[in-house]
Design a protein around this motif. Structure first.
Motif, PDB file in Angstrom:
ATOM      1  N   PHE A  18     -24.991  21.053 -42.503  1.00 61.48           N
ATOM      2  CA  PHE A  18     -24.343  20.208 -41.517  1.00 61.48           C
ATOM      3  C   PHE A  18     -22.896  19.942 -41.898  1.00 61.48           C
ATOM      4  O   PHE A  18     -22.576  19.638 -43.035  1.00 61.48           O
ATOM      5  CB  PHE A  18     -25.076  18.875 -41.372  1.00 61.48           C
ATOM      6  CG  PHE A  18     -26.449  19.022 -40.830  1.00 61.48           C
ATOM      7  CD1 PHE A  18     -26.818  20.164 -40.148  1.00 61.48           C
ATOM      8  CD2 PHE A  18     -27.385  18.016 -41.019  1.00 61.48           C
ATOM      9  CE1 PHE A  18     -28.094  20.309 -39.645  1.00 61.48           C
ATOM     10  CE2 PHE A  18     -28.666  18.157 -40.518  1.00 61.48           C
ATOM     11  CZ  PHE A  18     -29.007  19.304 -39.836  1.00 61.48           C
ATOM     12  N   LEU A  19     -22.058  20.015 -40.919  1.00 57.05           N
ATOM     13  CA  LEU A  19     -20.634  19.763 -41.137  1.00 57.05           C
ATOM     14  C   LEU A  19     -20.356  18.306 -41.461  1.00 57.05           C
ATOM     15  O   LEU A  19     -20.992  17.422 -40.917  1.00 57.05           O
ATOM     16  CB  LEU A  19     -19.864  20.104 -39.846  1.00 57.05           C
ATOM     17  CG  LEU A  19     -19.238  21.479 -39.749  1.00 57.05           C
ATOM     18  CD1 LEU A  19     -18.609  21.623 -38.390  1.00 57.05           C
ATOM     19  CD2 LEU A  19     -18.211  21.686 -40.823  1.00 57.05           C
ATOM     20  N   PHE A 155     -22.846  22.839 -38.059  1.00 58.69           N
ATOM     21  CA  PHE A 155     -23.086  23.514 -39.320  1.00 58.69           C
ATOM     22  C   PHE A 155     -21.827  23.617 -40.168  1.00 58.69           C
ATOM     23  O   PHE A 155     -20.719  23.355 -39.704  1.00 58.69           O
ATOM     24  CB  PHE A 155     -23.667  24.906 -39.071  1.00 58.69           C
ATOM     25  CG  PHE A 155     -25.042  24.886 -38.467  1.00 58.69           C
ATOM     26  CD1 PHE A 155     -26.090  24.272 -39.116  1.00 58.69           C
ATOM     27  CD2 PHE A 155     -25.274  25.471 -37.230  1.00 58.69           C
ATOM     28  CE1 PHE A 155     -27.358  24.266 -38.567  1.00 58.69           C
ATOM     29  CE2 PHE A 155     -26.529  25.462 -36.667  1.00 58.69           C
ATOM     30  CZ  PHE A 155     -27.571  24.860 -37.331  1.00 58.69           C
ATOM     31  N   LEU A 156     -22.000  24.083 -41.411  1.00 57.63           N
ATOM     32  CA  LEU A 156     -20.952  24.082 -42.416  1.00 57.63           C
ATOM     33  C   LEU A 156     -20.574  25.504 -42.836  1.00 57.63           C
ATOM     34  O   LEU A 156     -21.347  26.447 -42.649  1.00 57.63           O
ATOM     35  CB  LEU A 156     -21.450  23.284 -43.635  1.00 57.63           C
ATOM     36  CG  LEU A 156     -20.513  23.087 -44.821  1.00 57.63           C
ATOM     37  CD1 LEU A 156     -19.279  22.299 -44.418  1.00 57.63           C
ATOM     38  CD2 LEU A 156     -21.250  22.371 -45.944  1.00 57.63           C
ATOM     39  N   ASP A 157     -19.378  25.649 -43.394  1.00 54.54           N
ATOM     40  CA  ASP A 157     -18.916  26.865 -44.069  1.00 54.54           C
ATOM     41  C   ASP A 157     -18.978  28.095 -43.163  1.00 54.54           C
ATOM     42  O   ASP A 157     -18.367  28.126 -42.116  1.00 54.54           O
ATOM     43  CB  ASP A 157     -19.704  27.089 -45.360  1.00 54.54           C
ATOM     44  CG  ASP A 157     -19.493  25.970 -46.358  1.00 54.54           C
ATOM     45  OD1 ASP A 157     -18.424  25.329 -46.305  1.00 54.54           O
ATOM     46  OD2 ASP A 157     -20.392  25.709 -47.171  1.00 54.54           O
ATOM     47  N   MET A 158     -19.759  29.116 -43.552  1.00 54.08           N
ATOM     48  CA  MET A 158     -19.796  30.374 -42.817  1.00 54.08           C
ATOM     49  C   MET A 158     -20.353  30.197 -41.405  1.00 54.08           C
ATOM     50  O   MET A 158     -20.095  31.008 -40.517  1.00 54.08           O
ATOM     51  CB  MET A 158     -20.638  31.408 -43.576  1.00 54.08           C
ATOM     52  CG  MET A 158     -20.009  31.869 -44.885  1.00 54.08           C
ATOM     53  SD  MET A 158     -21.108  32.951 -45.818  1.00 54.08           S
ATOM     54  CE  MET A 158     -21.375  34.260 -44.638  1.00 54.08           C
ATOM     55  N   SER A 163     -23.659  25.351 -33.802  1.00 50.93           N
ATOM     56  CA  SER A 163     -24.280  24.025 -33.757  1.00 50.93           C
ATOM     57  C   SER A 163     -25.740  24.176 -33.343  1.00 50.93           C
ATOM     58  O   SER A 163     -26.152  25.215 -32.810  1.00 50.93           O
ATOM     59  CB  SER A 163     -23.558  23.112 -32.762  1.00 50.93           C
ATOM     60  OG  SER A 163     -22.196  22.963 -33.097  1.00 50.93           O
ATOM     61  N   LEU A 164     -26.486  23.114 -33.568  1.00 51.04           N
ATOM     62  CA  LEU A 164     -27.899  23.079 -33.213  1.00 51.04           C
ATOM     63  C   LEU A 164     -28.152  21.920 -32.252  1.00 51.04           C
ATOM     64  O   LEU A 164     -27.689  20.798 -32.491  1.00 51.04           O
ATOM     65  CB  LEU A 164     -28.757  22.898 -34.476  1.00 51.04           C
ATOM     66  CG  LEU A 164     -30.264  22.741 -34.262  1.00 51.04           C
ATOM     67  CD1 LEU A 164     -30.871  24.073 -33.820  1.00 51.04           C
ATOM     68  CD2 LEU A 164     -30.932  22.253 -35.544  1.00 51.04           C
TER      69      LEU A 164
END
Length: 202
Positions: A18-19, A155-158, A163-164
């Motif tokens: 998660f971002l 979401f994070l990074d790569m 998103s979910l």
């Protein structure tokens, strides 16, 4: 039971991703493309030979997400299959199963609040137009109004462009083709979103 297990699995697999920040700007908007699966079932009240069960159906669409500090407005356009499966009990005691597919063009309009960066709690109406109403196997009503409640995760990074969405839609319109029973759509949607963020200026 299967739905609860799926939600727990999705949470534990994605929670490290998660971002911390949904956007570099607390004010602004972007488009996104979303697709996923719907756990769909019809709630029946009254007298009917049909015994409703859940089915897994696809959905696809686009969204526009506009953020103003901690508030978000998010209209979407979706093509979704609702319905489920029906079982009918025969005189011999055996049961037959038939699929029920209601095709809808849907317009959810969601208002969201961001309690912490990376998470948005959302709710709002969903307006749906049946594409196969009046046909054999289709719903008995042309339109359906529902209430949607759910969450949006970034979401994070790569996977930072993804998103979910997890959302429950509670249908309020009787879509039954039968005179002796009422049908209401009940849906749990799990969607993956590809966000079309604007490119950062150098």
């Amino acid at each position: 039971m299967h739905t609860n297990r799926l939600l727990l699995f999705v949470f534990f697999v994605t929670s490290p991703l998660f971002l911390k920040a949904q956007s570099d700007k607390p004010i602004g908007g972007h488009f996104g493309i979303k697709f996923g699966a719907t756990f769909t079932q019809i709630a029946i009240q009254g007298t009917s030979a049909n015994i409703p069960h859940r089915a897994l159906e696809p959905h696809l669409g686009v969204m526009y997400r506009y953020r103003y500090n901690r508030w978000v407005i998010q209209p979407e356009g979706l093509i979704a299959i609702k319905g489920g499966t029906f079982q009918q009990e025969q005189l011999t005691g055996a049961r037959t199963t038939t699929g029920v597919s209601y095709y809808y063009a849907s317009l959810p309009i969601l208002l969201g609040y961001i309690p912490t960066e990376g998470l948005t709690i959302q709710a709002g109406p969903e307006f749906s137009y049946a594409l196969n109403s009046g046909q054999t196997g289709g719903p008995g009503a042309q339109s359906d109004l529902g209430v949607a409640v759910g969450a949006h995760y970034d979401f994070l990074d790569m996977l930072s462009k993804f998103s979910l969405h997890i959302r429950y839609i509670h249908g309020l319109t009787n879509v039954s083709p039968e005179n002796t029973a009422t049908y209401y759509n009940r849906n749990l949607q799990v969607s993956l979103v590809y966000n079309l963020y604007k490119k950062k200026k150098k």
